[in-house]
Scaffold this motif. Sequence first.
Motif, short mmCIF file in Angstrom:
data_model
loop_
_atom_site.label_atom_id
_atom_site.label_comp_id
_atom_site.label_asym_id
_atom_site.label_seq_id
_atom_site.Cartn_x
_atom_site.Cartn_y
_atom_site.Cartn_z
N ASN A 31 -30.75 15.85 -27.39
CA ASN A 31 -30.53 17.01 -26.51
C ASN A 31 -29.48 16.57 -25.50
OD1 ASN A 31 -30.58 18.73 -24.24
ND2 ASN A 31 -32.70 19.36 -24.64
N ILE A 32 -28.26 17.10 -25.65
CA ILE A 32 -27.13 16.59 -24.87
C ILE A 32 -27.03 17.20 -23.47
CG2 ILE A 32 -25.75 15.96 -26.90
CD1 ILE A 32 -24.08 18.54 -26.42
N LEU A 33 -27.88 18.14 -23.14
CA LEU A 33 -27.89 18.86 -21.86
C LEU A 33 -26.72 19.87 -21.80
CD1 LEU A 33 -28.85 19.44 -18.93
CD2 LEU A 33 -27.50 17.47 -18.19
N ALA A 34 -27.08 21.14 -21.91
CA ALA A 34 -26.05 22.18 -21.84
C ALA A 34 -25.33 22.09 -20.50
CB ALA A 34 -26.69 23.56 -22.00
N GLN A 35 -24.02 22.20 -20.53
CA GLN A 35 -23.24 22.08 -19.31
C GLN A 35 -23.65 23.14 -18.29
OE1 GLN A 35 -21.51 19.70 -18.37
NE2 GLN A 35 -20.36 20.50 -16.60
N ALA A 36 -23.87 24.37 -18.74
CA ALA A 36 -24.25 25.45 -17.81
C ALA A 36 -25.62 25.19 -17.19
CB ALA A 36 -24.25 26.80 -18.53
N LEU A 37 -26.57 24.70 -17.99
CA LEU A 37 -27.91 24.41 -17.46
C LEU A 37 -27.87 23.22 -16.51
CD1 LEU A 37 -30.13 24.82 -20.69
CD2 LEU A 37 -29.80 26.48 -18.84
N GLY A 38 -27.17 22.18 -16.89
CA GLY A 38 -27.12 20.96 -16.08
C GLY A 38 -26.50 21.18 -14.72
N THR A 39 -25.52 22.07 -14.66
CA THR A 39 -24.82 22.29 -13.39
C THR A 39 -25.38 23.44 -12.58
OG1 THR A 39 -23.17 23.55 -14.63
CG2 THR A 39 -22.61 21.28 -14.10
N ILE A 106 -25.97 32.08 -20.76
CA ILE A 106 -25.03 33.20 -20.58
C ILE A 106 -25.25 33.95 -19.27
CG2 ILE A 106 -24.73 33.48 -23.07
CD1 ILE A 106 -26.50 35.96 -22.94
N TYR A 107 -26.37 33.67 -18.58
CA TYR A 107 -26.62 34.31 -17.29
C TYR A 107 -26.14 33.46 -16.12
CZ TYR A 107 -29.54 37.12 -20.33
OH TYR A 107 -29.98 37.92 -21.35
N LEU A 108 -25.60 32.28 -16.43
CA LEU A 108 -25.23 31.34 -15.38
C LEU A 108 -23.73 31.39 -15.10
CD1 LEU A 108 -27.51 28.43 -16.58
CD2 LEU A 108 -27.84 29.85 -14.54
N PRO A 109 -23.31 31.06 -13.87
CA PRO A 109 -21.89 31.06 -13.54
C PRO A 109 -21.12 30.04 -14.38
CG PRO A 109 -23.21 30.26 -11.67
CD PRO A 109 -24.17 30.74 -12.71
N GLU A 110 -19.86 30.31 -14.61
CA GLU A 110 -18.95 29.40 -15.34
C GLU A 110 -19.48 29.01 -16.70
OE1 GLU A 110 -17.15 26.38 -12.23
OE2 GLU A 110 -19.30 26.57 -11.85
N ASN A 111 -20.28 29.88 -17.33
CA ASN A 111 -20.85 29.48 -18.62
C ASN A 111 -19.81 29.55 -19.73
OD1 ASN A 111 -21.33 31.91 -20.57
ND2 ASN A 111 -21.86 32.70 -18.54
N ASN A 112 -20.09 28.85 -20.79
CA ASN A 112 -19.17 28.79 -21.94
C ASN A 112 -19.83 29.43 -23.16
OD1 ASN A 112 -16.64 27.78 -23.07
ND2 ASN A 112 -17.92 26.36 -24.23
N GLY A 113 -20.67 30.43 -22.92
CA GLY A 113 -21.37 31.09 -24.02
C GLY A 113 -22.75 30.50 -24.21
#
Length: 310
Positions: A31-39, A106-113
């Motif tokens: 589990n590489i940690l989604a960028q949107a979730l991590g930030t 997809i509900y988070l800012p600066e998300n990438n999909g």
Amino acid sequence: GAPPLLRRMYRIAKGRDPTSDNAPFRIMQWNILAQALGTHADNFVSCPPSALDWKSRRFRILEEILFYNPDIICLQEVDHFKFFERALKAQGFEGYFVPKPDSPCIYLPENNGPDGCALFYRSSRFELVELNTKILEVWKVQSNQVAIMAVLRDIISGKEFVVLTTHLKARQGALLASLRHEQGMDLLSFLEEFRQKRPSIVCGDFNAEPNEPVYEVMTNSNPKLSSAYARLNDGEELPYSTWKIRGSGEIKHNIDYIFFTEDQLTVEGGLDMPTEMEIGPERVPSAAYPSDHFSLICDFSFNVHQSFAL
Ligand code: NDP
Ligand code: CA
């Protein structure tokens, strides 16, 4: 500059000869940690923001993958599939992605999909026989969790086998544990539908400690699966596969697994977890490790005597 990535010790399975000529293949579960979730969702209070900067973090993730040189890579929380697809293609991997139907990303800012599961295999070692994806069902209704399955043919031995990866529903509580239980049963029926008695490896972030019903379902159902890390560690599961500090407190537990059909496959060895000293007081993610989950890495070989037809 950033410190070197956390490195782990390799453990040879008891009774195995690492010099034997049985052409093992290496599988990575991470589990590489989604960028949107991590930030924007995880609230990792002790992690320096620079460690979560995508411009560098993506290369730390790639470094972790390529350093250990797996032949099959199963990833969760992938919200930048195109980046990994392009980078890993250049290293000889073919990859597939299945997004979650309603990813929290997809509900988070600066998300990438949306985030989802990805599966890569080394195309010089394996041929794809069949690819299947699935939205896992809970009480016959589709959930927000997915799985991806590849039937692969090993070019060296000619043998076919199945690799399945998933990311089950997160969070604690009895209701959520029963959702995971249902998802585990659906995962196994998905496997049974396509595996046709082939050797099988099922890996993922199950979001469940070994005492949860879904673990029992995975290890005590049809097909009979065993946990690779328990096999490596005298029957004991890892003390942790994720260790993080959120605003709500410290979380340290084992929720990631590699299961396999033990009558058909043998674990030759695998990578241990880093120690508490090596991880450091900030836990992960950190400057020294790019995800809050550690990668699981195991080497498998085909058993000589096995009951399946090619
Ligand atoms: P899950 O419960 O499976 O969790 C999704 C992700 O959240 C996992 O990757 C999980 O990581 C991570 N996670 C777990 N615990 C925490 C935590 N304490 N803090 C931050 N992240 C955590 O969720 P679902 O996939 O079932 O989806 C959530 C639902 O919420 C979706 O339906 C989505 O649409 C909805 N949603 C709506 C929002 C809105 O603004 N309308 C915003 C966000 C979500 P791990 O596996 O590593 O534990
Ligand atoms: Ca997460």
